[in-house]
Design an enzyme around this catalytic site. Structure first.
Site, PDB file in Angstrom:
ATOM      1  N   GLU A  85      56.852  45.630  -3.643  1.00 11.89           N
ATOM      2  CA  GLU A  85      58.245  45.612  -3.189  1.00 11.89           C
ATOM      3  C   GLU A  85      58.922  44.383  -3.775  1.00 11.89           C
ATOM      4  O   GLU A  85      58.365  43.288  -3.706  1.00 11.89           O
ATOM      5  CB  GLU A  85      58.343  45.557  -1.657  1.00 11.89           C
ATOM      6  CG  GLU A  85      59.792  45.419  -1.199  1.00 11.89           C
ATOM      7  CD  GLU A  85      59.992  45.448   0.311  1.00 11.89           C
ATOM      8  OE1 GLU A  85      59.241  46.147   1.010  1.00 11.89           O
ATOM      9  OE2 GLU A  85      60.912  44.740   0.774  1.00 11.89           O
ATOM     10  N   GLU A  93      68.665  40.495  -0.648  1.00 10.01           N
ATOM     11  CA  GLU A  93      68.870  40.955   0.726  1.00 10.01           C
ATOM     12  C   GLU A  93      69.486  39.828   1.522  1.00 10.01           C
ATOM     13  O   GLU A  93      69.294  38.651   1.230  1.00 10.01           O
ATOM     14  CB  GLU A  93      67.596  41.510   1.374  1.00 10.01           C
ATOM     15  CG  GLU A  93      66.581  40.497   1.774  1.00 10.01           C
ATOM     16  CD  GLU A  93      65.429  41.096   2.591  1.00 10.01           C
ATOM     17  OE1 GLU A  93      65.577  42.157   3.215  1.00 10.01           O
ATOM     18  OE2 GLU A  93      64.354  40.476   2.599  1.00 10.01           O
TER      19      GLU A  93
END
Ligand SMILES: *[C@@H]1O[C@H](CO)[C@@H](O)[C@H](O)[C@H]1NC(C)=O
Length: 277
Positions: A144, A149
């Site tokens: 990932e 974010e």
């Protein structure tokens, strides 16, 4: 590729750096020009199926809009009476309807090659809002890479996971959340197994990570506005706040590219020969 017989015979002797790079645009800049373009490259909700994940939002198509040509807007709206999400063996209360889009294609860093993703984002940093532009494994987990974010803290985070507990991460102060910021993430095969990941914001390199065994593994690409979860709770409670602060408009610059630079070169440093645009 044009190649005459003499060039073809000489090629095995030529150095890797003499090979022309090959590049292909995987998602064009026009992807958010209209809904038809968006739907050509992206599906609604999560690309592995399902409309909930690890936070307090249930995703649907109605909360994803091409608000003006070139801009994708995802809006989170408070809601009551929704069944909880289930994630990691737990029930998560759903307090919002929001949106997610996932690329229809998968993205794989090939040996000796790389991928580049770029986009401009205007992202909220209000507590309880968790917008993200990220890559995650198609098979198993990790890989990932959180290319960007925002976890409701006034910062932007860049993360690369080797395992759930071994990860590289960098949190950077995110100034002027009301403006667009350019995010760019470059993935490059490092040694035929591992992938080097570089993160830029507004043209400045923020972090360089190495993802273990990422080369050759396919990724999903997701853009979503999750709520609560890692960004804290409770999130914002009034509709007005959602419209203004929990939207993430993104301009037309989502661009994914695939670059490959000849064969694996046996440890030769091909980084300087690779790339870009
Ligand atoms: C992840 O694995 C790669 C390859 O072994 C290594 O270079 C990197 O330092 C690891 N990351 C962390 C946080 O340990």
């Amino acid at each position: 590729m044009y190649m005459n017989i003499f060039t073809a015979l000489l090629l095995p002797l030529a150095s890797v750096s003499a090979l022309p790079k090959r590049a292909e645009t995987l998602i064009p800049k026009s992807v958010f020009d209209n809904t038809a373009n968006l739907e050509q490259y992206f599906t609604y909700n999560y690309p592995w199926g399902g409309n909930t994940h690890n936070g307090g939002a249930r995703m649907d198509k109605d909360h994803v809009k091409i608000s003006t040509p070139g801009t994708l807007t995802i809006t989170a709206q408070p809601v009551k009476g929704q069944p909880p999400a289930q994630h990691g063996g737990k029930n998560i209360p759903i307090n919002y309807l929001s949106g997610a889009v996932g690329a229809k294609q998968h993205f794989t860093v090939p040996k000796g090659g790389g991928l580049s993703f770029s986009g401009s984002f205007q992202a909220t940093t209000t507590k309880g809002t968790w917008p993200a532009f990220w890559l995650t494994a198609v098979n198993g987990w990790p890989p990932e890479i959180d290319m960007a974010e925002w976890k409701g803290s006034g910062k932007i985070s860049f993360n690369t996971f080797n395992t759930s507990s071994v990860l590289s991460w960098k949190d950077v102060t995110y100034s002027n959340p009301g403006q667009f910021h350019d995010i760019r993430c470059e993935l490059r095969d490092k040694n035929g197994k591992d992938t080097e990941v570089k993160f830029w914001m507004d043209g400045q390199l923020q972090a360089t990570h190495v993802g273990k065994d990422y080369t050759g593994k396919p990724f999903y690409l997701v853009i979503n506005l999750q709520m609560e979860g890692s960004s804290g709770s409770p999130g914002p409670t009034t509709s007005e706040t959602f419209v203004t602060h929990t939207s993430i408009p993104m301009n037309a610059n989502i661009l994914a590219r695939y670059d490959i630079f000849g064969e694996e070169s046996g440890g030769h440093n091909i980084v300087t020969d690779r790339y870009i645009e």
